[in-house]
Scaffold this motif. Structure first.
Motif, PDB file in Angstrom:
ATOM      1  N   GLY A 195       0.739  -1.208  -0.058  1.00 32.90           N
ATOM      2  CA  GLY A 195       0.179  -0.140  -0.023  1.00 32.90           C
ATOM      3  C   GLY A 195       0.857   1.386   0.044  1.00 32.90           C
ATOM      4  N   GLU A 196       0.167   2.257  -0.226  1.00 26.79           N
ATOM      5  CA  GLU A 196       0.875   3.511  -0.331  1.00 26.79           C
ATOM      6  C   GLU A 196       0.382   4.548   0.604  1.00 26.79           C
ATOM      7  N   TYR A 197       1.171   5.282   1.441  1.00 32.37           N
ATOM      8  CA  TYR A 197       0.743   5.914   2.553  1.00 32.37           C
ATOM      9  C   TYR A 197       1.181   7.170   2.896  1.00 32.37           C
ATOM     10  N   VAL A 198       0.895   8.219   3.552  1.00 31.05           N
ATOM     11  CA  VAL A 198       1.787   9.249   4.252  1.00 31.05           C
ATOM     12  C   VAL A 198       1.874   9.004   5.547  1.00 31.05           C
ATOM     13  N   ILE A 199       3.058   9.152   6.109  1.00 28.81           N
ATOM     14  CA  ILE A 199       3.235   8.655   7.498  1.00 28.81           C
ATOM     15  C   ILE A 199       3.258   9.971   8.442  1.00 28.81           C
ATOM     16  N   HIS A 200       2.549   9.605   9.390  1.00 30.51           N
ATOM     17  CA  HIS A 200       2.460  11.017  10.556  1.00 30.51           C
ATOM     18  C   HIS A 200       3.413  10.170  11.683  1.00 30.51           C
ATOM     19  N   ASP A 201       4.547  10.729  11.756  1.00 25.97           N
ATOM     20  CA  ASP A 201       5.674  10.289  12.541  1.00 25.97           C
ATOM     21  C   ASP A 201       5.118  10.512  14.133  1.00 25.97           C
ATOM     22  N   SER A 202       5.328   9.587  14.938  1.00 27.15           N
ATOM     23  CA  SER A 202       5.391  10.001  16.292  1.00 27.15           C
ATOM     24  C   SER A 202       6.221  10.882  16.617  1.00 27.15           C
TER      25      SER A 202
END
Ligand code: SF4
Lengths: 297, 377
Positions: A195-202
């Motif tokens: 899949g393809e995502y944008v990551i929200h980093d912790s």
């Protein structure tokens, strides 16, 4: 004009600290229920998976935050407060999701040949909330109690599964003689995904604990594609989900969550998080959002 | 959230953050000298008395006049004494001038005092406070600026006036102020202990005017701005400018005393064309106390302002996050040092971008954690 209500913050500190010193929990909670995600792990291991109940309680924290001003304003008796553990519970689907995530992490650890057990309903809370609110004295005091508890149980290593717990325990190592090894599951497992995502980093993983690059490397190798944008997802410019601000103001906290969600959605409509609190805050504004541990195997 | 603030800020971030990133990637030496500068500044913080003494001796050797002030009141008294009967003053952008409320005080006493940095000038005529260390008027949209200028400078200015035209009108006005000014008051980005020089960095050219046109130049800054050598001082202004998004900076002003000439038989004669008097006022105002506390590393701040745009609390609260002029992540530390104000630290979410971008590697979230503890402990 923004107002920081010292009284509210101090009352919260007193209440949480008292509960922690009494019961190793920040507020009354049904630990039997919250630890029932497994029954197959050994109770007698020196290394344990340590949930600190973060995935289980993330959905009810906001309810507690709403209840909290009432508790302190009317000086609610302790007995009545303790009943809240039966009144304030996560919904079935919330709990099911949390259990799936923890089970998935547990399976990934097994797949990576990690030998570990679990403390079940005896598991204590890490004290992260004290640290993150700046109650350093209380955090250190509670940390000593926590260390003694783990010593009593013969625990030598804790495998953490969320950023807040990991950070709190690593900070205890700096602040007191916390001689128990702490390792995060992401350091131990390899995984696959798609899949393809944008990551929200912790914030804690990526900036406080400097895991920004290592986490990305693992995700890249897993087969998941991450879309990046310097202003949104870089280590320098990525920002918090707003969660910690709820101690000052629920509205301001939500304003940040909304701001963050809007910028993430300009990169990709599918968002990936690595923290139960980030999920809780951002899912109010993002429909397609998943925890990393939900999409890997 | 305030709509106008959100729009102005997003525009500023878009214009600034990628630019700074590009500057630093294309000029890797800047991070190297930043690392060295951190060490040199730490040396000063650990032995401040020696470095103050050395600075004093160097300033005097160059014919300058050295002053040390314990707090704002002392600094203001020194300034009043230097100014004497004179009333026409020009100022350049400086947080320390805000810290000691210099413009406010001198204006109350009937002096004709003008900020000459464009952003500061706008803040002044709007009776406002700066919202960012480097871009004090970042909270004002172009439309709002046209209204402010219309009301306070030229009634022909409106929202359709070009930015160039607005800048020209302000420049025309300020030129009259420079030419008649008797005293120029500035801050200092760095003070070198070995040569007694002050360095000031800018793009507008106003500081150059402020420091050479009036017959007296007063530089007021904190004791934290001392660095061991002139080389360190140059490093500091380059690191500051690059991290603020201005590289190369248009002007670096170095002043090491009153103007002088040696053109007649190489005999040094002072003054020449520039100022007759050069004063350096170094102020403590809580800094020395901070040097001996867990706030120590806050004093490494070179005021580049980079941490602001990485901070969610600043994005939400703007100049309310801190006590103006000390706002943003660094402002939380500096509000604690200078004003002993700790409450706004509770708005910090420990997002951590501030310390990632900070060229001085200040562990800002950990320091703010300690400030929170001062508030609740
Ligand atoms: S704290 Fe660091 S990033 Fe922020 S203004 Fe100071 S030097 Fe720049």
């Amino acid at each position: 004009m923004v107002e920081v209500l010292r009284e509210r913050i101090m009352k919260m500190k007193d209440m949480v600290f008292e509960n922690l010193m009494d019961s190793l929990l920040p507020f009354p909670m049904d630990t039997k229920l919250f630890s029932s995600w497994t029954s197959s792990l050994s109770k007698n291991k020196k290394t344990v998976i340590y949930t600190s109940y973060m995935y289980q309680i993330s959905g009810i924290l906001k309810k507690y935050e709403k209840l909290f001003p009432k508790i302190y304003r009317i000086n609610m008796p302790k007995k009545l407060i303790s009943l809240s553990k039966y009144m304030i519970r996560p919904g079935d689907s919330e709990l099911k999701r949390a259990f799936n995530i923890i089970n998935n992490i547990s399976n990934l650890l097994k797949k990576s040949n990690v030998d570990f057990g679990y403390l079940y309903e005896n598991e204590p809370y890490s004290g992260a909330i004290l640290l993150e609110s700046g109650f350093l004295y209380e955090f250190k005091k509670y940390g000593e109690k926590l260390r003694d508890f783990f010593h009593e149980k013969g625990i030598e290593e804790l495998i953490t599964i969320d950023p807040h717990t990991t950070n709190a325990l690593k900070r205890l190592k700096e602040l007191i003689n916390f001689d128990i090894n702490v390792v995060n599951y992401l350091e131990l497992v390899n995984f696959e995904g798609s899949g393809e995502y944008v990551i929200h980093d912790s914030c804690l993983y990526s900036r406080a604990m400097n895991m920004y690059t290592t986490v990305r490397k693992k995700i890249d190798e897993s087969g998941i594609k991450l879309d990046e944008n310097y202003l949104v997802t870089s280590k320098e410019m990525g920002i918090c989900c707003g969660g910690p601000l709820s101690l000052v103001s629920n509205k301001d906290s939500d304003d940040i969550s909304k701001m963050r969600a809007e910028s993430l959605l300009t990169v990709n409509e599918n968002v990936l998080v690595m923290c139960p609190l980030c999920y809780e805050n951002l899912s109010q504004h993002i429909s397609s959002i998943k925890d990393l541990a939900e999409v890997i195997s | 959230m305030d709509y106008d603030w959100n729009v102005s800020l997003n525009r500023a971030i878009l214009n600034n953050a990628p630019k700074v990133d590009k500057i630093l990637r294309e000029n890797p030496y800047i991070n190297d000298i930043a690392r060295d500068l951190r060490e040199r500044k730490l040396e000063v913080l650990s032995d401040i008395d020696t470095y103050i003494k050395r600075t004093e001796e160097s300033v005097k050797k160059n014919g300058g006049i050295f002053h040390i002030a314990r707090d704002s009141a002392e600094a203001m008294n020194i300034v009043r004494e230097i100014i004497g009967e004179r009333t026409k003053i020009v100022l350049s952008k400086s947080n320390v001038l805000y810290e000691i409320k210099l413009r406010e005080e001198l204006s109350k006493e009937g002096m004709d005092v003008w900020e000459t940095d464009l952003g500061e000038y706008l803040v002044q005529i709007n009776n406002d406070m700066p919202s960012h260390l480097v871009a004090p008027a970042v909270h004002l949209s172009k439309k709002r600026i046209s209204e402010i200028l219309n009301e306070n400078l030229d009634s022909t200015i409106n929202e359709y006036t070009s930015t160039e035209e607005m800048v020209k009108k302000v420049r025309d006005f300020l030129i009259t102020k420079y030419l008649s000014a008797e005293v120029g008051i500035t801050g200092a980005n760095a003070v070198s202990a070995d040569t007694g020089s002050i360095l000031l960095i800018e793009n507008e050219g106003n500081i150059r005017m402020d420091t050479v046109l009036p017959s007296t130049h007063i530089a007021i800054t904190g004791i934290d701005k001392i660095v061991p050598t002139l080389k360190d001082a140059f490093n500091e202004v380059i690191v500051q400018a690059a991290n603020a998004g201005f590289y190369p900076p248009t002007y670096v002003n170095l002043t090491s005393g009153p103007s002088a000439t040696g053109d007649i038989e190489l005999q040094k004669v002072t003054p020449a064309t520039g100022p007759k008097e050069f004063h350096v006022i170094l102020i403590d105002n809580g800094r020395r106390e901070a040097m001996n506390s867990d706030l120590k590393e806050s004093l490494l701040c070179i005021r580049c302002g980079r941490c602001y745009f990485s901070c969610p609390a600043y994005r939400l609260y703007g100049k309310e996050f801190g006590t103006s002029p000390y706002t943003g992540p660094t402002g939380i530390m500096w509000s604690a040092i200078v004003y002993k104000q700790y409450d706004k630290s509770e708005m910090c979410m420990h997002s951590g971008g501030c310390s990632v971008v900070c060229p001085m590697q200040i562990p800002i979230p950990k320091i703010i954690e300690k400030i929170k503890f001062k508030y609740t402990g």
